[in-house]
Design an enzyme around this catalytic site. Structure first.
Site, PDB file in Angstrom:
ATOM      1  N   PHE A 162      13.689  37.884  22.608  1.00  0.00           N
ATOM      2  CA  PHE A 162      12.318  37.073  22.675  1.00  0.00           C
ATOM      3  C   PHE A 162      12.059  36.555  21.563  1.00  0.00           C
ATOM      4  O   PHE A 162      11.955  35.213  21.287  1.00  0.00           O
ATOM      5  CB  PHE A 162      11.262  38.156  23.113  1.00  0.00           C
ATOM      6  CG  PHE A 162       9.991  37.989  23.023  1.00  0.00           C
ATOM      7  CD1 PHE A 162       9.581  36.514  23.115  1.00  0.00           C
ATOM      8  CD2 PHE A 162       9.081  38.698  22.110  1.00  0.00           C
ATOM      9  CE1 PHE A 162       8.071  36.323  22.971  1.00  0.00           C
ATOM     10  CE2 PHE A 162       7.844  38.218  22.018  1.00  0.00           C
ATOM     11  CZ  PHE A 162       7.372  37.246  22.384  1.00  0.00           C
ATOM     12  N   ALA A 222      17.852  42.343  15.553  1.00  0.00           N
ATOM     13  CA  ALA A 222      18.287  43.284  16.426  1.00  0.00           C
ATOM     14  C   ALA A 222      18.071  44.601  16.351  1.00  0.00           C
ATOM     15  O   ALA A 222      17.890  45.190  15.440  1.00  0.00           O
ATOM     16  CB  ALA A 222      19.946  43.373  16.221  1.00  0.00           C
ATOM     17  N   ALA A 223      17.521  45.338  17.550  1.00  0.00           N
ATOM     18  CA  ALA A 223      16.986  46.615  17.491  1.00  0.00           C
ATOM     19  C   ALA A 223      16.754  47.429  18.734  1.00  0.00           C
ATOM     20  O   ALA A 223      16.807  46.329  19.647  1.00  0.00           O
ATOM     21  CB  ALA A 223      15.588  46.738  16.803  1.00  0.00           C
ATOM     22  N   TYR A 243      11.141  55.547  17.046  1.00  0.00           N
ATOM     23  CA  TYR A 243      11.435  54.039  16.874  1.00  0.00           C
ATOM     24  C   TYR A 243      10.745  53.874  15.415  1.00  0.00           C
ATOM     25  O   TYR A 243      11.195  53.033  14.634  1.00  0.00           O
ATOM     26  CB  TYR A 243      10.875  53.338  18.057  1.00  0.00           C
ATOM     27  CG  TYR A 243      10.220  51.685  17.756  1.00  0.00           C
ATOM     28  CD1 TYR A 243      11.597  51.068  17.618  1.00  0.00           C
ATOM     29  CD2 TYR A 243       9.180  51.244  17.158  1.00  0.00           C
ATOM     30  CE1 TYR A 243      11.414  49.788  17.360  1.00  0.00           C
ATOM     31  CE2 TYR A 243       9.105  50.052  17.073  1.00  0.00           C
ATOM     32  CZ  TYR A 243      10.114  49.182  16.841  1.00  0.00           C
ATOM     33  OH  TYR A 243       9.940  47.785  16.495  1.00  0.00           O
ATOM     34  N   ILE A 292      -2.132  51.335  33.573  1.00  0.00           N
ATOM     35  CA  ILE A 292      -2.538  51.478  32.519  1.00  0.00           C
ATOM     36  C   ILE A 292      -2.289  52.696  31.984  1.00  0.00           C
ATOM     37  O   ILE A 292      -2.932  53.631  32.478  1.00  0.00           O
ATOM     38  CB  ILE A 292      -3.676  50.769  32.326  1.00  0.00           C
ATOM     39  CG1 ILE A 292      -3.987  49.363  32.607  1.00  0.00           C
ATOM     40  CG2 ILE A 292      -4.335  50.971  30.880  1.00  0.00           C
ATOM     41  CD1 ILE A 292      -5.247  48.777  32.596  1.00  0.00           C
TER      42      ILE A 292
END
Length: 329
Positions: free
Chosen positions: A13, A94-95, A160, A217
């Site tokens: 993206f 990159a991840a 993360y 949600i």
């Protein structure tokens, strides 16, 4: 001065938007993309430029093409050493970027985000790359009261966030010990074109509404995020290439909080006049590792980079919606 730029994760993206931005700059001589194609393809890049593709990194040879794409994992250290020779700027995007994915498969997130990144940081040191740009995240701060400033304590609440923080410390160390110029750019929540493969909240909301699917949600929808249009992100990355001294920290965001409920309201105000309506909305259990509130203080970055976010949320959402509508037509 002309630059050769290497972008890891360059088909994703942010990467695709960045490449589109960079090819318009006269001082960019060549762009080399390393991507493992696990969540991406050449579709976005193909929509705006030509390129040379190498499906096998062992067959890679320098070409006269301005853009080269090489299919390879960042976990391949030998190739990292090979491809970083003669590189001026290394932009590491990159991840494994999903909070959910890092909680469900923490080892994979660590192997990609820590080990894979270290491969390129070390290769940059050995091959004397002028500048190493690392895409980090506000997640390194955890549930700290926003807007987060650069000197706030780091307290990640997901693997993360921990993986990003780990590399931040290595960037600082490599600058201090080896004099490698590094930049830590903490992104807020990015949205925009070339995000059809993403499962982030804006991408998910738009696709669900357009397709008339059930929209969930997590939590009460009152959690907030700092939503930044991707054009503003890539302009900040480009400016960071020119500001290469020691280890720098930049906060790239709007500094404004928007709740998920307000985000949905804004999207529906754009999509309803187009004939799209979604009333099948449900609230489900909050996700583990999700920050309650999130926004970045950008005051220091605005001064250092002479940069600020230009795109208002409603305008950015409209551009993104139009891109998705054109994609489906």
């Amino acid at each position: 001065m002309e630059m050769i730029v290497l972008v890891t994760g360059g088909l994703g993206f942010i990467g695709s938007n960045l490449v589109k931005y960079l090819i318009s700059k006269k001082n960019i001589k060549k762009i080399i993309i390393v991507d493992n194609f696990s969540k991406s393809s050449c579709n976005y890049i193909s929509s705006f430029t030509k390129y040379k593709l190498f499906n096998n990194s062992s067959r890679y040879k320098k070409s006269s093409h301005k853009i080269e794409i090489i299919k390879e994992s960042i976990n391949n250290y030998k190739f990292a050493l090979k491809i970083t020779k003669g590189i001026d700027q290394l932009i590491h995007l990159a991840a494994e970027s999903g909070i959910d994915a890092s909680i469900n498969f923490p080892k994979h997130a660590i192997e990609t985000n820590v080990n894979g990144t270290l491969n390129y940081l070390e290769a940059a040191r050995i091959n004397k790359v002028k500048n190493f740009i690392f895409a980090s995240s506000g997640s390194v701060f955890g549930d700290t009261k926003p807007p987060m400033k650069e000197n706030y304590p780091r307290n990640p609440i997901s693997p993360y966030g921990s993986s990003k923080l780990t590399i931040e410390t290595f960037c600082q160390t490599y600058s201090n010990v080896f004099s490698l110029n590094t930049a830590i750019i903490r992104f807020s929540n990015i949205y925009g074109c070339f995000s059809d493969h993403k499962t982030s909240v804006i991408s998910k909301f738009i696709k669900k509404i357009i397709n008339g699917e059930k929209l969930e949600i997590f939590g009460d929808g009152k959690q907030t995020r700092d939503f930044l249009y991707v054009d503003d992100v890539v302009s900040a990355i480009y400016k960071s290439l020119k500001n290469s001294t020691h280890c720098r920290e930049y906060h790239v965001g709007t500094g404004k909080e928007t709740s998920l409920n307000q985000l949905l309201k804004n999207l529906l105000s754009i999509l309803r006049p187009m004939g799209y309506e979604n009333t099948n909305i449900s609230y489900v259990k909050p996700r583990s590792g999700d920050m309650r509130k999130n926004s970045l203080s950008t005051q220091a970055t605005e001064k250092k980079l002479k940069w600020s976010a230009k795109t208002k949320l409603h305008d950015g959402l409209r551009k993104t919606v139009n891109w998705y509508i054109n994609l489906k037509s």
